[in-house]
Design a protein around this motif. Sequence first.
Motif, PDB file in Angstrom:
ATOM      1  N   ASN A  17       0.864  -1.174   0.000  1.00 23.76           N
ATOM      2  CA  ASN A  17       0.000   0.000   0.000  1.00 23.76           C
ATOM      3  C   ASN A  17       0.899   1.223   0.000  1.00 23.76           C
ATOM      4  O   ASN A  17       2.034   1.162   0.484  1.00 23.76           O
ATOM      5  N   LEU A  18       0.411   2.322  -0.533  1.00 22.67           N
ATOM      6  CA  LEU A  18       1.210   3.538  -0.539  1.00 22.67           C
ATOM      7  C   LEU A  18       1.314   4.097   0.869  1.00 22.67           C
ATOM      8  O   LEU A  18       0.329   4.197   1.591  1.00 22.67           O
ATOM      9  N   SER A  19       2.521   4.464   1.251  1.00 21.77           N
ATOM     10  CA  SER A  19       2.760   5.014   2.583  1.00 21.77           C
ATOM     11  C   SER A  19       2.466   6.514   2.588  1.00 21.77           C
ATOM     12  O   SER A  19       1.966   7.067   1.613  1.00 21.77           O
ATOM     13  N   GLY A  20       2.824   7.143   3.691  1.00 24.36           N
ATOM     14  CA  GLY A  20       2.664   8.592   3.795  1.00 24.36           C
ATOM     15  C   GLY A  20       3.909   9.360   3.403  1.00 24.36           C
ATOM     16  O   GLY A  20       3.960  10.590   3.568  1.00 24.36           O
ATOM     17  N   GLN A  21       4.917   8.671   2.873  1.00 23.92           N
ATOM     18  CA  GLN A  21       6.137   9.335   2.453  1.00 23.92           C
ATOM     19  C   GLN A  21       5.856  10.264   1.269  1.00 23.92           C
ATOM     20  O   GLN A  21       4.919  10.027   0.492  1.00 23.92           O
ATOM     21  N   PRO A  22       6.666  11.321   1.087  1.00 24.79           N
ATOM     22  CA  PRO A  22       6.397  12.301   0.026  1.00 24.79           C
ATOM     23  C   PRO A  22       6.246  11.700  -1.369  1.00 24.79           C
ATOM     24  O   PRO A  22       5.331  12.067  -2.112  1.00 24.79           O
ATOM     25  N   ALA A  23       7.127  10.785  -1.744  1.00 27.95           N
ATOM     26  CA  ALA A  23       7.038  10.193  -3.085  1.00 27.95           C
ATOM     27  C   ALA A  23       5.749   9.397  -3.257  1.00 27.95           C
ATOM     28  O   ALA A  23       5.108   9.445  -4.314  1.00 27.95           O
ATOM     29  N   ALA A  24       5.362   8.672  -2.214  1.00 27.92           N
ATOM     30  CA  ALA A  24       4.127   7.889  -2.274  1.00 27.92           C
ATOM     31  C   ALA A  24       2.909   8.802  -2.308  1.00 27.92           C
ATOM     32  O   ALA A  24       1.941   8.551  -3.039  1.00 27.92           O
ATOM     33  N   ALA A  25       2.937   9.856  -1.511  1.00 28.95           N
ATOM     34  CA  ALA A  25       1.821  10.811  -1.496  1.00 28.95           C
ATOM     35  C   ALA A  25       1.666  11.480  -2.859  1.00 28.95           C
ATOM     36  O   ALA A  25       0.541  11.704  -3.334  1.00 28.95           O
ATOM     37  N   ARG A  26       2.787  11.804  -3.513  1.00 27.19           N
ATOM     38  CA  ARG A  26       2.739  12.427  -4.836  1.00 27.19           C
ATOM     39  C   ARG A  26       2.130  11.466  -5.851  1.00 27.19           C
ATOM     40  O   ARG A  26       1.280  11.855  -6.669  1.00 27.19           O
ATOM     41  N   LEU A  27       2.538  10.203  -5.812  1.00 27.86           N
ATOM     42  CA  LEU A  27       1.990   9.211  -6.730  1.00 27.86           C
ATOM     43  C   LEU A  27       0.496   9.021  -6.499  1.00 27.86           C
ATOM     44  O   LEU A  27      -0.291   8.936  -7.444  1.00 27.86           O
ATOM     45  N   ARG A  28       0.092   8.963  -5.233  1.00 31.08           N
ATOM     46  CA  ARG A  28      -1.334   8.804  -4.916  1.00 31.08           C
ATOM     47  C   ARG A  28      -2.144   9.983  -5.450  1.00 31.08           C
ATOM     48  O   ARG A  28      -3.226   9.805  -6.023  1.00 31.08           O
ATOM     49  N   ALA A  29      -1.640  11.212  -5.267  1.00 33.12           N
ATOM     50  CA  ALA A  29      -2.360  12.403  -5.705  1.00 33.12           C
ATOM     51  C   ALA A  29      -2.519  12.418  -7.225  1.00 33.12           C
ATOM     52  O   ALA A  29      -3.597  12.752  -7.747  1.00 33.12           O
ATOM     53  N   ILE A  30      -1.463  12.061  -7.931  1.00 32.74           N
ATOM     54  CA  ILE A  30      -1.519  12.043  -9.394  1.00 32.74           C
ATOM     55  C   ILE A  30      -2.508  10.990  -9.886  1.00 32.74           C
ATOM     56  O   ILE A  30      -3.348  11.259 -10.764  1.00 32.74           O
ATOM     57  N   ALA A  31      -2.426   9.807  -9.341  1.00 36.30           N
ATOM     58  CA  ALA A  31      -3.332   8.737  -9.757  1.00 36.30           C
ATOM     59  C   ALA A  31      -4.781   9.081  -9.438  1.00 36.30           C
ATOM     60  O   ALA A  31      -5.687   8.839 -10.258  1.00 36.30           O
ATOM     61  N   SER A  32      -5.010   9.648  -8.269  1.00 35.86           N
ATOM     62  CA  SER A  32      -6.372  10.027  -7.879  1.00 35.86           C
ATOM     63  C   SER A  32      -6.925  11.106  -8.798  1.00 35.86           C
ATOM     64  O   SER A  32      -8.103  11.067  -9.191  1.00 35.86           O
ATOM     65  N   ASP A  33      -6.093  12.081  -9.139  1.00 38.67           N
ATOM     66  CA  ASP A  33      -6.532  13.160 -10.020  1.00 38.67           C
ATOM     67  C   ASP A  33      -6.888  12.626 -11.408  1.00 38.67           C
ATOM     68  O   ASP A  33      -7.912  13.011 -11.989  1.00 38.67           O
ATOM     69  N   ILE A  34      -6.070  11.758 -11.948  1.00 34.54           N
ATOM     70  CA  ILE A  34      -6.345  11.172 -13.260  1.00 34.54           C
ATOM     71  C   ILE A  34      -7.604  10.321 -13.221  1.00 34.54           C
ATOM     72  O   ILE A  34      -8.427  10.357 -14.149  1.00 34.54           O
ATOM     73  N   ALA A  35      -7.795   9.553 -12.142  1.00 31.99           N
ATOM     74  CA  ALA A  35      -9.003   8.732 -12.022  1.00 31.99           C
ATOM     75  C   ALA A  35     -10.246   9.602 -11.915  1.00 31.99           C
ATOM     76  O   ALA A  35     -11.286   9.297 -12.521  1.00 31.99           O
ATOM     77  N   THR A  36     -10.157  10.701 -11.184  1.00 29.62           N
ATOM     78  CA  THR A  36     -11.313  11.604 -11.011  1.00 29.62           C
ATOM     79  C   THR A  36     -11.758  12.191 -12.341  1.00 29.62           C
ATOM     80  O   THR A  36     -12.957  12.356 -12.599  1.00 29.62           O
ATOM     81  N   ASN A  37     -10.799  12.510 -13.190  1.00 31.08           N
ATOM     82  CA  ASN A  37     -11.105  13.151 -14.473  1.00 31.08           C
ATOM     83  C   ASN A  37     -11.128  12.171 -15.641  1.00 31.08           C
ATOM     84  O   ASN A  37     -11.100  12.588 -16.802  1.00 31.08           O
ATOM     85  N   ALA A  38     -11.174  10.871 -15.353  1.00 31.84           N
ATOM     86  CA  ALA A  38     -11.081   9.864 -16.405  1.00 31.84           C
ATOM     87  C   ALA A  38     -12.260   9.905 -17.373  1.00 31.84           C
ATOM     88  O   ALA A  38     -12.074   9.758 -18.588  1.00 31.84           O
ATOM     89  N   SER A  39     -13.458  10.073 -16.863  1.00 31.04           N
ATOM     90  CA  SER A  39     -14.629  10.063 -17.749  1.00 31.04           C
ATOM     91  C   SER A  39     -14.533  11.153 -18.802  1.00 31.04           C
ATOM     92  O   SER A  39     -14.822  10.936 -19.989  1.00 31.04           O
ATOM     93  N   ALA A  40     -14.115  12.348 -18.386  1.00 37.89           N
ATOM     94  CA  ALA A  40     -13.992  13.456 -19.332  1.00 37.89           C
ATOM     95  C   ALA A  40     -12.785  13.268 -20.247  1.00 37.89           C
ATOM     96  O   ALA A  40     -12.835  13.584 -21.444  1.00 37.89           O
ATOM     97  N   GLY A  41     -11.698  12.742 -19.717  1.00 38.92           N
ATOM     98  CA  GLY A  41     -10.472  12.627 -20.502  1.00 38.92           C
ATOM     99  C   GLY A  41     -10.402  11.420 -21.412  1.00 38.92           C
ATOM    100  O   GLY A  41      -9.838  11.495 -22.508  1.00 38.92           O
ATOM    101  N   TYR A  42     -10.977  10.295 -20.966  1.00 36.09           N
ATOM    102  CA  TYR A  42     -10.849   9.053 -21.734  1.00 36.09           C
ATOM    103  C   TYR A  42     -12.185   8.461 -22.163  1.00 36.09           C
ATOM    104  O   TYR A  42     -12.220   7.486 -22.905  1.00 36.09           O
ATOM    105  N   GLY A  43     -13.274   9.023 -21.639  1.00 37.30           N
ATOM    106  CA  GLY A  43     -14.581   8.461 -21.936  1.00 37.30           C
ATOM    107  C   GLY A  43     -14.848   7.164 -21.206  1.00 37.30           C
ATOM    108  O   GLY A  43     -15.692   6.359 -21.601  1.00 37.30           O
ATOM    109  N   SER A  44     -14.121   6.938 -20.141  1.00 38.17           N
ATOM    110  CA  SER A  44     -14.260   5.704 -19.357  1.00 38.17           C
ATOM    111  C   SER A  44     -13.996   6.011 -17.893  1.00 38.17           C
ATOM    112  O   SER A  44     -13.020   6.700 -17.565  1.00 38.17           O
ATOM    113  N   ALA A  45     -14.850   5.522 -17.020  1.00 32.40           N
ATOM    114  CA  ALA A  45     -14.659   5.736 -15.579  1.00 32.40           C
ATOM    115  C   ALA A  45     -13.529   4.858 -15.060  1.00 32.40           C
ATOM    116  O   ALA A  45     -13.367   3.709 -15.479  1.00 32.40           O
ATOM    117  N   ILE A  46     -12.735   5.411 -14.146  1.00 30.88           N
ATOM    118  CA  ILE A  46     -11.640   4.666 -13.517  1.00 30.88           C
ATOM    119  C   ILE A  46     -11.732   4.879 -12.014  1.00 30.88           C
ATOM    120  O   ILE A  46     -11.950   5.999 -11.556  1.00 30.88           O
TER     121      ILE A  46
END
Length: 202
Positions: free
Chosen positions: A81-110
């Motif tokens: 699981n992703l920890s609370g370390q800075p690199a892990a937090a950055r990866l989590r934020a990026i993945a979450s942001d892309i998943a949130t906007n997936a329907s608009a960006g890719y036409g598919s929910a993630i």
Amino acid sequence: MRLRRDRSPRTIALHRYEAVLDRFDAEARSRLAAVGASLAAGDLPLPEQCRLITDEALRLSHLPGPAMVTGFGSIPYLPTNLSGQPAAARLRAIASDIATNASAGYGSAIGCADYFASISDMSFFGETDESGLDVVIRNTPMWRDGIRWPKSGGLANIPTINIGPWGRDYHTPLERLHIGYAFNVLPQVVSDVCAALLKELE
């Protein structure tokens, strides 16, 4: 005369593999080591090797039967699981942001899930709690001879996520893959996550 059948349950002893080994003297350990080396040199699958050496360990222990011995018969795939370390937090934020906007960006929910409910190489690359590995080692009969695991550095502990395909019944004969998502959407998602991570490192 009427015979009465005794329906009381029979007690069966339950032992961990490591508890069986605790009964060994030097000679028994030497004999079991020879069996382990012989099994490792063969071509039997690891679970069968572990079963056979467990059977031999129980015989050498002279424990009375019937008895059951518990242990592990494969390499461990520890949960990550992703920890609370800075690199892990950055990866989590990026993945979450892309998943949130997936329907608009890719036409598919993630969606994002904290755990992948199957075996994965993430277990060796991702961040994981190694504290439970010691008991696994002590109770995996073929750990020394049948499993190639370094004494240190066996787990990378690198922030890792699994951006996987969409389908059903993975790792079974009925495994199915959604071709449109796998060959159109998924490569773009992976590319966008990588681009976002590299952009922050500029």
